[in-house]
Design an enzyme around this catalytic site. Structure first.
Site, PDB file in Angstrom:
ATOM      1  N   ARG A  93      29.107 -25.303 -49.229  1.00 34.56           N
ATOM      2  CA  ARG A  93      30.177 -24.638 -48.466  1.00 34.56           C
ATOM      3  C   ARG A  93      31.324 -24.702 -48.818  1.00 34.56           C
ATOM      4  O   ARG A  93      31.803 -26.094 -49.560  1.00 34.56           O
ATOM      5  CB  ARG A  93      30.327 -24.684 -46.387  1.00 34.56           C
ATOM      6  N   TYR A 116      25.626 -19.792 -52.828  1.00 30.88           N
ATOM      7  CA  TYR A 116      25.615 -20.599 -51.797  1.00 30.88           C
ATOM      8  C   TYR A 116      24.513 -20.724 -50.880  1.00 30.88           C
ATOM      9  O   TYR A 116      25.573 -19.949 -49.806  1.00 30.88           O
ATOM     10  CB  TYR A 116      25.534 -21.613 -52.145  1.00 30.88           C
ATOM     11  N   LYS A 137      26.386 -19.581 -41.160  1.00 27.71           N
ATOM     12  CA  LYS A 137      27.385 -20.427 -40.301  1.00 27.71           C
ATOM     13  C   LYS A 137      28.110 -19.188 -39.602  1.00 27.71           C
ATOM     14  O   LYS A 137      29.378 -19.037 -38.533  1.00 27.71           O
ATOM     15  CB  LYS A 137      27.863 -21.326 -41.291  1.00 27.71           C
ATOM     16  N   HIS A 139      26.930 -25.737 -32.731  1.00 31.09           N
ATOM     17  CA  HIS A 139      26.303 -26.078 -33.611  1.00 31.09           C
ATOM     18  C   HIS A 139      25.302 -27.063 -33.631  1.00 31.09           C
ATOM     19  O   HIS A 139      25.851 -28.325 -33.570  1.00 31.09           O
ATOM     20  CB  HIS A 139      27.513 -26.575 -34.767  1.00 31.09           C
ATOM     21  N   SER A 162      27.776 -33.263 -40.007  1.00 28.02           N
ATOM     22  CA  SER A 162      26.816 -33.153 -41.365  1.00 28.02           C
ATOM     23  C   SER A 162      26.628 -34.591 -40.995  1.00 28.02           C
ATOM     24  O   SER A 162      27.294 -35.340 -41.093  1.00 28.02           O
ATOM     25  CB  SER A 162      27.244 -32.445 -41.769  1.00 28.02           C
ATOM     26  N   CYS A 187      24.794 -37.025 -40.285  1.00 26.55           N
ATOM     27  CA  CYS A 187      23.830 -37.843 -38.771  1.00 26.55           C
ATOM     28  C   CYS A 187      22.704 -37.267 -38.485  1.00 26.55           C
ATOM     29  O   CYS A 187      22.315 -37.909 -37.756  1.00 26.55           O
ATOM     30  CB  CYS A 187      25.252 -37.594 -37.849  1.00 26.55           C
ATOM     31  N   ASP A 240      19.586 -26.983 -35.999  1.00 29.20           N
ATOM     32  CA  ASP A 240      21.119 -26.585 -36.197  1.00 29.20           C
ATOM     33  C   ASP A 240      21.821 -25.341 -35.040  1.00 29.20           C
ATOM     34  O   ASP A 240      22.790 -26.294 -35.312  1.00 29.20           O
ATOM     35  CB  ASP A 240      21.272 -26.207 -37.648  1.00 29.20           C
ATOM     36  N   ARG A 288      18.323 -28.406 -51.723  1.00 30.07           N
ATOM     37  CA  ARG A 288      18.118 -27.728 -50.324  1.00 30.07           C
ATOM     38  C   ARG A 288      16.259 -26.674 -50.061  1.00 30.07           C
ATOM     39  O   ARG A 288      16.182 -26.509 -51.068  1.00 30.07           O
ATOM     40  CB  ARG A 288      18.704 -26.388 -49.318  1.00 30.07           C
TER      41      ARG A 288
HETATM   42  C1  OXD Z   1      25.978 -27.128 -42.044  1.00 30.29           C
HETATM   43  C2  OXD Z   1      24.574 -26.851 -42.397  1.00 30.29           C
HETATM   44  O1  OXD Z   1      26.461 -28.179 -43.173  1.00 30.29           O
HETATM   45  O2  OXD Z   1      23.498 -26.663 -40.982  1.00 30.29           O
HETATM   46  O3  OXD Z   1      26.192 -27.772 -40.893  1.00 30.29           O
HETATM   47  O4  OXD Z   1      24.755 -26.342 -43.585  1.00 30.29           O
HETATM   48 MN    MN Z   2      24.983 -27.200 -39.050  1.00 23.87          MN
END
Ligand code: OXD
Ligand code: MN
Length: 595
Positions: free
Chosen positions: A72, A201, A210, A230, A252, A254, A281, A378
């Protein structure tokens, strides 16, 4: 190809996008197996996707993005509300008229020689009162095939919209030339519109995720009395069969996906405990008829980080990727056309292709300090593949939430777990969420990054207004509001090693949280919130962790917290008049309690 809906608002908008982008062909995505199989075959024939071993990884495909397009891009992500102050200090802002004027020429004719795919989709189970409809037009088959996993798509998605409503999110995506200098990810919250260009991406182009389910939806939720967060959603089944649901927000890196799919330690599974995954997520939350807060997962799949995923760290995530999955930027084992990534196991393939496409000797390449898979590589895996997917996953009502958990990565400050005094204090606890950078990520260890509610890059409006909305929701929920907690799995000892084992053993902390929700265990009041008595955290069967270790993990260092309070004050200063007075009150109360 004919449109899939009679809705004139949808058709008019799609016509406008066709007129702008001028594709050679337009294909409405009906979600049928035949159509998707045809697109998969086409993507394989052009080399955009690579077919993996049909016996070992049935239905799985591989894709490699451009090396300049692997994550991102927050610095190129904009919230274009009409007024700058509505985007707030934590978002990039541009006047919507200016942004449309800048991007329109970039989209003009961008799909010449290409096909425009029109993807109708539902975020949330079709028919759910909490679900919302989106339409994404894109020139990328990769997007279509990923969306087919991540959302519920096809003509059925229009059922929720009906023939006249205008309430759908308009998503325009073109990979264009994948030029990073001209890359833009733009949300226009007041227009229900997302424009994304020059990326291919995931997080930038799967617009349901998102861009819609967090940035646009958080704004919709503020206006419509619900919340887009989130957060993972999981259910904890107790030996008596009762299931309690919690949501949790972490920045992220964690371990959110790991917690969402946790396997309890043996002592718990033997007694009949089980964890069910509803989401990993994103959670959409709304008060139900009984006044409790209900959550749905708007997504239908997992877009997870591959490196680090293995049978120990997350057995269920790994199992989810064994069929009908798309892998992006991992490494390929050319001997049997399977995939590999760092920490999958200790055996990098000898005959490997690394993520950028170069053929290498895996063990030698890794020994020289290189990574075979990109750190942000991913898997896109269907939720239905997950061995612990909740039977309530498709329940249109969602699941009732007992607890909301915040967390971050803190070496010393935050204790293993604490409970907020009430909803307002819990909102404060979420707002001060922070994580320390790790050496692996940046080289600078221990730099604190504030990430309120893990929403810093995802809140589609002013963060001060967002906190006000949280406080408002607390008033609506009253006594029925979930209890709010904070956890930290990442305290370190004098050698910098993690003290708490984490992973499945986090169940021991969830256990206390559920007991607190049920009122069956008491707590100790500290300056930062309620903490467990050390003996109330079950350490049975843990190696090297005793009740004394737990006491240590729960200690609150007042001097560190006084420093923390200064950091919070500096952070809060950014929000000016939009900082709800309740939040300054909570900060003042914290300071007073610290003495
Ligand atoms: C993030 C994802 O960056 O879920 O939070 O990809
Ligand atoms: Mn996320």
């Amino acid at each position: 190809m004919a449109t899939l809906t009679k809705n004139p608002n949808v058709n008019k908008w799609v016509d406008e996008m066709i007129a702008l982008c001028k594709p050679d062909k337009v294909m409405w995505i009906d979600g049928s197996k035949e159509q998707l199989d045809m697109l998969r075959a086409e993507a394989v024939s052009t080399g955009e996707m690579i077919k993996l071993n049909e016996e070992k990884l049935p239905g799985c495909l591989y894709h490699r993005t451009k090396p300049n397009d692997v994550a991102r891009v927050e610095d190129r992500t904009f919230i274009c509300s009409r007024k700058k102050e509505d985007a707030g200090p934590t978002n990039n802002w541009c006047d919507p008229k200016e942004m449309y004027a800048k991007l329109t020429p970039m989209y003009d004719g961008v799909m010449k020689g290409r096909t425009m795919y029109v993807i109708p989709y539902s975020m949330g189970p079709i028919g759910s009162p909490l679900a919302k409809v989106g339409v994404e037009v894109t020139d990328s088959i990769y997007v279509v095939l990923n969306m087919a996993i991540m959302v519920r798509m096809g003509a059925d998605a229009f059922k929720n919209l009906g023939d006249t409503s205008d309430d759908f999110v308009r998503g325009l995506h073109s990979k264009a030339d994948v030029d990073p200098e001209k890359r833009y990810i733009v949300q226009f919250p007041e227009d229900n519109t997302i424009w994304s260009i020059n990326s291919a991406y995931g997080g930038n182009v799967l617009l349901g995720k998102k861009c819609f389910a967090l940035r646009i939806a958080s704004y919709q939720g503020k206006n419509e009395g619900w919340m887009a967060e989130h957060m993972l959603i999981l259910g904890i089944e107790k030996p008596n069969g009762e299931i309690k649901y919690v949501t949790a927000a972490f920045p992220s890196a964690c371990g959110k996906t790991n917690l969402a799919m946790l396997i309890p330690p043996e002592g718990y599974t033997k007694r009949g405990y089980k964890v069910w995954t509803v989401g990993d997520d994103i959670a959409w939350l709304k008060p139900g008829e009984d006044g409790r807060l209900y959550a749905i997962n708007p997504e239908n799949g997992f877009f997870g980080v591959a490196p680090g995923t293995n049978a120990h760290s997350n057995y269920n995530a790994l199992a989810s990727t064994r069929k009908n999955t798309i892998f992006t930027n991992v490494a390929i084992n050319n001997d049997d056309m399977t995939v590999w990534w760092e920490k999958l196991d200790n055996n990098p393939p000898v005959n490997a292709t690394e993520w950028k496409g170069e053929k290498v000797n895996g063990p030698e390449y890794v020994a020289a300090g290189n990574k075979l898979a990109h750190p942000n590589s991913r898997f896109t895996a269907p939720a239905e593949n997950c061995p612990c997917i909740s039977p309530e996953f498709n329940n249109p009502k969602g699941v009732p939430i007992s607890a909301i958990i915040f967390g971050g990565r803190r070496a010393k400050t935050a204790p293993l777990v604490y409970q907020s005094f009430n909803w307002q204090h819990g909102t404060f606890v979420g707002s001060i969420m922070a994580s320390e950078t790790t050496a692996a990520a940046t080289g600078a260890v221990g730099v604190v990054r504030r990430d309120p509610m893990a929403m810093l890059p995802f809140c589609g409006y002013h963060m001060g207004d967002y906190w006000a909305h949280w406080l408002e929701m607390g008033k609506i929920l009253g006594e029925k509001a979930p209890k709010i907690f904070n956890v930290n799995w990442f305290r370190t000892d004098e050698n910098g090693d993690f003290i708490w084992p984490g992973y499945g053993d986090n169940m021991r902390v969830l256990d206390w949280i559920i007991d607190r929700c049920e009122g069956t265990v008491d707590a100790v009041e500290t300056p930062i919130g309620y903490e467990p008595k050390p003996e109330d955290i079950n350490v049975e069967g843990l190696d090297g962790i005793t009740t004394e270790t737990v006491a240590d993990l729960l200690s609150v260092d007042k001097d560190l917290w006084k420093e923390e309070a200064k950091g919070i004050e500096e952070f809060y200063a950014k929000f000016g008049e939009k900082l709800p007075k309740e939040m300054s009150e909570e900060l003042a109360n914290l300071k007073a309690r610290l003495g």
